[in-house]
Design a protein around this motif. Structure first.
Motif, short mmCIF file in Angstrom:
data_model
loop_
_atom_site.label_atom_id
_atom_site.label_comp_id
_atom_site.label_asym_id
_atom_site.label_seq_id
_atom_site.Cartn_x
_atom_site.Cartn_y
_atom_site.Cartn_z
N GLY A 1 36.60 47.35 45.13
CA GLY A 1 37.70 48.24 45.12
C GLY A 1 37.56 49.26 44.08
N ALA B 1 44.65 45.89 45.26
CA ALA B 1 43.18 45.36 45.09
C ALA B 1 42.97 43.85 45.37
CB ALA B 1 42.72 45.70 43.92
N ARG C 1 40.98 50.41 40.03
CA ARG C 1 40.73 49.70 41.08
C ARG C 1 41.91 50.06 42.01
NH1 ARG C 1 40.19 42.99 41.40
NH2 ARG C 1 38.63 43.18 43.00
#
Length: 297
Positions: free
Chosen positions: A277, A56, A37
């Motif tokens: 993400g 993120a 992520r």
């Protein structure tokens, strides 16, 4: 839900990748595995511009705040631009969780569906967003009603029924100073006003399907009338599902930003914001997951 192909995410601010829509209609099969992520980047008219920053779901450069969400009647923009009619509403989440909110009047039922509300009660219509935020803040203070509900709280409401007596008690907390100004210019105390409202059943899957310009134009001309809206999401749960961050399984339904998935004999809820993400790969997850109570029946 939207994704972009991982192999095109070079991280260059000068390159963009095409955005692909994945249906989350009931019965849809999802089989993806989550990878690393990072910042989700930004989507423009040219496509998705990736960002390799490890923050993120968004890094500082791509994080943004909608200032209108903080407004309590004093405009925070350089120039006020919310001159459409706005509705002030009470959103109800099972069994007895209540939230005060405002939205453009033509977006009322859509906004309730976006939040995953079970009921929505149109309390008042005003001429612009500034007045709406001012009245929202006043009602919230007078009746001690929150203006935001956390996703984890909405998760616990998925398998419960609405306590209608709690709604009546909450409305009683809104004092006489919050009298409702009707379109006719007359005033009613809130109890009388609520009793005068029709009850309207809304199929969320149908109301969220047509998002075309023609439908939006029609809604702006003929917005949803003041009513008590009861929203149906097209699925039922008898037990609490397991909260997880996956995109593998059969879609049972969507409620607000929560996806309800059936996978390997268990039922899971996924907060779509928690997916933002991630890089993904095709193929079902192989991660060990907690089983829901339904898996043992």
């Amino acid at each position: 839900m939207y994704i972009t192909r991982a192999e095109t995410q070079t991280g260059s601010p000068d390159e963009s990748s095409e955005v692909e829509f994945i249906s989350l209609a009931p019965g849809s099969e999802l089989a993806y595995t989550l990878g690393q992520r990072h910042c989700a980047g930004v989507i423009t008219d040219n496509g998705h511009h990736a960002c390799t920053n490890t923050s993120a779901p968004y890094c500082q450069e791509h994080h943004s705040t909608w200032v209108c969400a903080k407004c309590t009647g004093t405009c925070l923009k350089d120039e006020m631009d919310c001159y459409e009619s706005h509705a002030i509403y009470l959103a109800v989440f099972a069994p007895d969780i209540h939230k005060i909110g405002v939205t453009k009047q033509w977006r009322l039922t859509r906004r309730l569906a976006e939040q995953g509300a079970d009921y929505g009660i149109h309390l008042q219509t005003v001429s612009n967003g500034r007045i709406a935020r001012e009245h929202e803040a006043a009602i919230a203070t007078a009746a001690s009603i929150t203006d935001r509900i956390r996703a984890v709280t909405k998760h616990t409401s998925l398998y419960q029924d609405v306590d209608e007596s709690a709604i009546a008690a909450q409305l009683a907390n809104i004092n006489a100073e919050s009298a409702i100004e009707l379109h006719t210019g007359s005033q009613l105390e809130i109890g009388e006003y609520i009793e005068s409202l029709p009850k309207v059943d809304v199929s969320v899957s149908e109301s969220m399907t047509d998002t075309g310009e023609n439908n939006i134009t029609e809604l702006k001309k003929n917005p949803d009338p003041p009513a008590i809206y009861r929203l149906a999401y097209g699925f039922e749960l008898s037990d609490r599902p397991v909260s997880e961050t996956i995109i593998t399984g059969t879609v049972r339904g969507i409620k607000g930003r929560l996806i309800i998935l059936d996978y390997a004999g268990s039922t899971y809820t996924v907060d779509m914001r928690d997916l933002v993400g991630y890089t993904i790969a095709s193929g079902a997850t192989t991660r060990n997951l907690q089983a829901s109570l339904g898996a043992w029946e």
